[in-house]
Design a protein around this motif. Structure first.
Motif, PDB file in Angstrom:
ATOM      1  N   GLN A  52      38.858  32.670  29.278  1.00  0.00           N
ATOM      2  CA  GLN A  52      37.611  31.813  29.038  1.00  0.00           C
ATOM      3  C   GLN A  52      37.805  30.582  28.012  1.00  0.00           C
ATOM      4  OE1 GLN A  52      35.439  35.551  28.074  1.00  0.00           O
ATOM      5  NE2 GLN A  52      33.640  34.493  29.125  1.00  0.00           N
ATOM      6  N   LYS A  53      38.492  30.931  27.072  1.00  0.00           N
ATOM      7  CA  LYS A  53      38.815  29.952  26.058  1.00  0.00           C
ATOM      8  C   LYS A  53      39.607  28.842  26.624  1.00  0.00           C
ATOM      9  CE  LYS A  53      41.038  29.471  21.450  1.00  0.00           C
ATOM     10  NZ  LYS A  53      41.681  29.728  20.245  1.00  0.00           N
ATOM     11  N   ASN A  54      40.617  29.130  27.459  1.00  0.00           N
ATOM     12  CA  ASN A  54      41.552  28.270  27.720  1.00  0.00           C
ATOM     13  C   ASN A  54      41.030  27.350  28.828  1.00  0.00           C
ATOM     14  OD1 ASN A  54      43.837  28.849  26.228  1.00  0.00           O
ATOM     15  ND2 ASN A  54      44.423  30.735  27.726  1.00  0.00           N
ATOM     16  N   GLY A  55      40.260  27.937  29.779  1.00  0.00           N
ATOM     17  CA  GLY A  55      39.358  27.100  30.772  1.00  0.00           C
ATOM     18  C   GLY A  55      39.950  26.821  32.305  1.00  0.00           C
ATOM     19  N   PHE A  56      41.274  27.457  32.071  1.00  0.00           N
ATOM     20  CA  PHE A  56      41.887  26.858  33.505  1.00  0.00           C
ATOM     21  C   PHE A  56      41.244  27.573  34.673  1.00  0.00           C
ATOM     22  CE2 PHE A  56      45.575  27.007  30.245  1.00  0.00           C
ATOM     23  CZ  PHE A  56      45.620  25.516  30.272  1.00  0.00           C
ATOM     24  N   ILE A  57      40.745  28.686  34.680  1.00  0.00           N
ATOM     25  CA  ILE A  57      40.104  29.284  35.807  1.00  0.00           C
ATOM     26  C   ILE A  57      38.829  28.537  36.166  1.00  0.00           C
ATOM     27  CG2 ILE A  57      38.619  31.302  36.424  1.00  0.00           C
ATOM     28  CD1 ILE A  57      40.898  33.040  35.574  1.00  0.00           C
ATOM     29  N   ASP A  58      38.103  28.280  35.177  1.00  0.00           N
ATOM     30  CA  ASP A  58      36.999  27.447  35.400  1.00  0.00           C
ATOM     31  C   ASP A  58      37.193  26.118  35.795  1.00  0.00           C
ATOM     32  OD1 ASP A  58      34.176  27.601  34.721  1.00  0.00           O
ATOM     33  OD2 ASP A  58      34.281  25.693  33.650  1.00  0.00           O
ATOM     34  N   ARG A  86      32.220  37.649  32.796  1.00  0.00           N
ATOM     35  CA  ARG A  86      32.964  37.921  34.075  1.00  0.00           C
ATOM     36  C   ARG A  86      33.431  36.398  34.556  1.00  0.00           C
ATOM     37  NH1 ARG A  86      32.841  43.173  35.784  1.00  0.00           N
ATOM     38  NH2 ARG A  86      31.088  44.426  34.864  1.00  0.00           N
ATOM     39  N   THR A  87      34.730  36.452  35.444  1.00  0.00           N
ATOM     40  CA  THR A  87      35.120  35.317  35.867  1.00  0.00           C
ATOM     41  C   THR A  87      34.181  34.782  37.170  1.00  0.00           C
ATOM     42  OG1 THR A  87      36.311  36.700  37.652  1.00  0.00           O
ATOM     43  CG2 THR A  87      37.655  35.817  35.716  1.00  0.00           C
ATOM     44  N   PRO A  88      34.098  33.705  37.244  1.00  0.00           N
ATOM     45  CA  PRO A  88      33.059  32.819  38.204  1.00  0.00           C
ATOM     46  C   PRO A  88      33.339  33.231  39.497  1.00  0.00           C
ATOM     47  CG  PRO A  88      34.334  31.196  37.349  1.00  0.00           C
ATOM     48  CD  PRO A  88      34.715  32.438  36.510  1.00  0.00           C
ATOM     49  N   VAL A  89      32.438  33.029  40.637  1.00  0.00           N
ATOM     50  CA  VAL A  89      32.781  32.928  41.876  1.00  0.00           C
ATOM     51  C   VAL A  89      31.989  31.780  42.579  1.00  0.00           C
ATOM     52  CG1 VAL A  89      33.070  35.508  42.206  1.00  0.00           C
ATOM     53  CG2 VAL A  89      30.882  34.473  42.774  1.00  0.00           C
ATOM     54  N   SER A 180      40.590  42.417  41.002  1.00  0.00           N
ATOM     55  CA  SER A 180      39.100  42.032  41.488  1.00  0.00           C
ATOM     56  C   SER A 180      38.266  43.039  40.907  1.00  0.00           C
ATOM     57  CB  SER A 180      39.003  42.250  43.212  1.00  0.00           C
ATOM     58  OG  SER A 180      39.834  41.276  43.892  1.00  0.00           O
ATOM     59  N   PHE A 181      38.086  43.459  39.861  1.00  0.00           N
ATOM     60  CA  PHE A 181      37.497  44.336  38.975  1.00  0.00           C
ATOM     61  C   PHE A 181      35.905  43.634  38.771  1.00  0.00           C
ATOM     62  CE2 PHE A 181      40.372  42.645  35.580  1.00  0.00           C
ATOM     63  CZ  PHE A 181      39.338  41.928  34.921  1.00  0.00           C
ATOM     64  N   ASP A 182      35.913  42.230  38.802  1.00  0.00           N
ATOM     65  CA  ASP A 182      34.705  41.479  38.683  1.00  0.00           C
ATOM     66  C   ASP A 182      33.756  41.623  39.923  1.00  0.00           C
ATOM     67  OD1 ASP A 182      34.838  41.063  35.942  1.00  0.00           O
ATOM     68  OD2 ASP A 182      35.830  38.928  36.156  1.00  0.00           O
ATOM     69  N   LEU A 183      34.642  41.513  41.022  1.00  0.00           N
ATOM     70  CA  LEU A 183      34.010  41.232  42.359  1.00  0.00           C
ATOM     71  C   LEU A 183      32.874  42.261  42.984  1.00  0.00           C
ATOM     72  CD1 LEU A 183      34.275  39.223  44.401  1.00  0.00           C
ATOM     73  CD2 LEU A 183      35.875  40.459  45.706  1.00  0.00           C
ATOM     74  N   PRO A 184      33.008  43.563  42.617  1.00  0.00           N
ATOM     75  CA  PRO A 184      31.825  44.516  43.193  1.00  0.00           C
ATOM     76  C   PRO A 184      30.597  43.998  42.540  1.00  0.00           C
ATOM     77  CG  PRO A 184      33.795  45.820  42.632  1.00  0.00           C
ATOM     78  CD  PRO A 184      34.070  44.503  42.234  1.00  0.00           C
ATOM     79  N   VAL A 185      30.510  43.462  41.349  1.00  0.00           N
ATOM     80  CA  VAL A 185      29.183  43.197  40.662  1.00  0.00           C
ATOM     81  C   VAL A 185      28.512  41.841  41.302  1.00  0.00           C
ATOM     82  CG1 VAL A 185      28.236  42.281  38.470  1.00  0.00           C
ATOM     83  CG2 VAL A 185      30.072  44.078  38.286  1.00  0.00           C
ATOM     84  N   TYR A 186      29.522  41.247  41.802  1.00  0.00           N
ATOM     85  CA  TYR A 186      29.148  39.878  42.380  1.00  0.00           C
ATOM     86  C   TYR A 186      28.672  40.333  43.881  1.00  0.00           C
ATOM     87  CZ  TYR A 186      30.538  36.734  38.805  1.00  0.00           C
ATOM     88  OH  TYR A 186      30.603  35.799  37.760  1.00  0.00           O
ATOM     89  N   VAL A 187      29.292  41.051  44.614  1.00  0.00           N
ATOM     90  CA  VAL A 187      28.991  41.460  45.985  1.00  0.00           C
ATOM     91  C   VAL A 187      27.639  42.172  45.924  1.00  0.00           C
ATOM     92  CG1 VAL A 187      29.448  43.026  47.646  1.00  0.00           C
ATOM     93  CG2 VAL A 187      31.362  41.641  46.632  1.00  0.00           C
ATOM     94  N   ASP A 188      27.200  42.972  44.969  1.00  0.00           N
ATOM     95  CA  ASP A 188      26.346  43.620  44.806  1.00  0.00           C
ATOM     96  C   ASP A 188      24.869  42.507  44.693  1.00  0.00           C
ATOM     97  OD1 ASP A 188      24.419  46.262  44.581  1.00  0.00           O
ATOM     98  OD2 ASP A 188      24.143  45.296  42.465  1.00  0.00           O
ATOM     99  N   ALA A 189      25.163  41.718  43.622  1.00  0.00           N
ATOM    100  CA  ALA A 189      24.268  40.719  43.242  1.00  0.00           C
ATOM    101  C   ALA A 189      24.018  39.750  44.463  1.00  0.00           C
ATOM    102  CB  ALA A 189      24.616  39.670  42.250  1.00  0.00           C
TER     103      ALA A 189
END
Length: 491
Positions: A52-58, A86-89, A180-189
């Motif tokens: 999050q701090k490094n910002g590369f994923i964003d 969580r990481t963005p999608v 993909s531990f963040d993904l189930p939360v997004y799929v549900d949302a």
């Protein structure tokens, strides 16, 4: 744009027109975008705690989203969805141009990357993109930063020719390489916005060769984590202590002997094995005939003791395919507690830690396997040593379950073969993959009636996760065109 009449006969030039469109888009739009993408060290959260701090994923998410929006796809709606911590999608949707269509095509990919690794060619590097002889070198281009770009190119190729297609949605995550531990939360949302998914196109898999379209029929699951053996609170003189203080490395070897036969590599607990379905064996037999010795010759073997190449566990193509897709295997992918060779004195080390990667057959539950593995490794430690196994992931999702594809509907089987013949001049091949895509098991549960087109550009020597990873651009072009044709056949 007016859609082509779905009852009108297909133009004999249509596959060529689709191919010409995707070729041009790859050359002018996708390769430059991927060149920029490769240069960004967007390592997955497991490998960059400060992501999050490094910002590369964003950065790569924003760049990909901006690129998609710049293509001006008719009716496109795009959102970068963010849930705190969580990481963005990226989620996008494009309305149907096929009036009778009631389903949705879900296009999947990811933008996070594996870490650098060593051994890159002198003129290459993980964050130093280089395009040479049709190969785009660098980390993440093939695994699988290209996916979102290819997905949009496939949609645009159909729309440009006036070919009707179903509604399309895209789900591009940034946590796949961490399980993909963040993904189930997004799929549900996002479940209501995803709609009634009838076809999943996952662009994160591999190919047996670069001569035809390949459909992935299964994926292994995985448990990864750190096995640590502690015997001392600090290092001591090996001359003074060895023979009395047991080596933490020897204890670790004994513990691993519970799991693996070191002579054969076979996993010993029956609970980590499953019966291989008969249809998968038949498909593997057909694939073995297509690929032959390339099943094992594709790897970068070292020079052996007799001057010839080192050897695989088997040179039988069928057994090789089954070993890497339907049988469990242990790999040690990292070590800790060892000084560098230049710093290694005569000290008996206080602990040894190995990073383990246990690949599981497609039908084995990943979480249950993680619990069994922890018990197996930790119980009854030799010398009462402190033995701990900490699985990667988060509470409730410490193991990734594999996936066995549902039976193909006749329409999809026909479409795959037609697309492969049109774009490659050879029929579609079927192959299991040894890697893990946690999303597939999740989507199979969420959309049990959906058909699955799991495919990708990771063919021979592309070397995802390792040094000199490359994207085979000519194959990427043809794969994109083939995906477009299959999407047009979907309802």
């Amino acid at each position: 744009m007016n859609a082509r009449d779905p009852l009108a006969p297909r133009s004999p030039d249509l596959p060529g027109a689709i191919a010409a469109f995707t070729d041009k888009m790859w050359d002018e739009e996708i390769v430059p975008a991927l060149t920029d993408y490769i240069a960004i060290p967007a390592k997955s959260p497991m490998f960059d705690a400060e992501w999050q701090k490094n910002g590369f994923i964003d950065k790569v998410v924003r760049d990909a989203a901006a690129w998609v929006e710049s293509k001006k796809v008719a009716g496109l709606k795009l959102e970068v969805v963010r849930i705190e911590g969580r990481t963005p999608v990226i989620f996008f949707e494009v309305p149907s141009t096929k009036p009778e269509s009631t389903g949705t095509v879900l296009l999947y990919g990811h933008l996070d990357k594996q870490p650098e690794f060593n051994g890159w060619r002198n003129d290459l590097g993980p964050w130093t993109p280089k395009y040479e002889d049709g190969l785009l070198y660098g980390r993440g281009g093939a695994d699988d930063g290209y996916a979102v770009y290819a997905a949009i190119a496939a949609i645009l190729a159909l729309d440009a020719q006036g070919v009707p297609r179903p509604r399309c949605v895209g789900l591009i995550e940034a946590c796949e390489e961490s399980g993909s531990f963040d993904l189930p939360v997004y799929v549900d949302a996002l479940k209501d916005r995803l709609g009634e998914v009838s076809l999943v196109v996952c662009l994160d898999s591999g190919a047996g060769n670069y001569d035809q379209l390949w459909l992935t029929t299964s994926l292994r699951g995985m448990v990864s984590g750190t096995l640590k053996v502690e015997i001392l609170s600090e290092g001591v003189h090996s001359g003074d202590s060895s023979g009395l203080v047991p080596s933490s490395f020897r204890i670790l070897r004994q513990v691993l002997d519970r799991l693996e036969d070191s002579k054969t590599g076979q996993l010993l607990p029956e609970s980590f094995h499953c019966a291989i379905p008969a249809d998968r064996i038949e498909q593997a037999q057909a694939t073995a005939k297509i690929l032959g010795d390339e099943v094992w010759k594709r790897y970068p073997w070292a020079c052996g003791a007799d001057g010839g190449p080192t050897l695989p566990t088997t040179t039988d193509p069928l057994e090789g395919l089954l070993n890497r897709t339907w049988r469990p295997t242990l790999s040690v992918t990292g070590v800790d507690g060892f000084p560098a060779m230049k710093d290694a004195g005569n000290v008996l080390r206080p602990y040894t830690a190995f990073k383990l990667s246990l690949r599981l057959p497609p039908l084995i539950d990943g979480n249950e396997a993680a619990a069994r593995l922890k018990t197996l490794l930790e119980d009854n430690a030799p010398y009462n040593a402190k033995v701990t196994f900490a699985a990667d992931g988060r509470v409730g999702a410490v193991g990734a379950t594999g996936w066995n594809a549902p039976s193909l509907s006749p329409w999809l089987e026909t479409a795959l073969n037609q697309a492969s013949m049109d774009q490659f001049g050879a029929p579609c091949g079927y192959i299991g993959q040894g890697g893990t895509i946690p999303l597939m098991s999740l989507l199979q549960q969420c959309f049990p009636k959906a058909q699955m087109m799991v495919c990708g550009v990771l063919g021979p020597k592309s070397n995802a996760h390792g040094p000199n990873e490359f994207l085979h651009v000519p194959y990427g072009k043809r794969l994109t065109a083939a995906v477009a044709q299959v999407m047009a056949a979907a309802n």
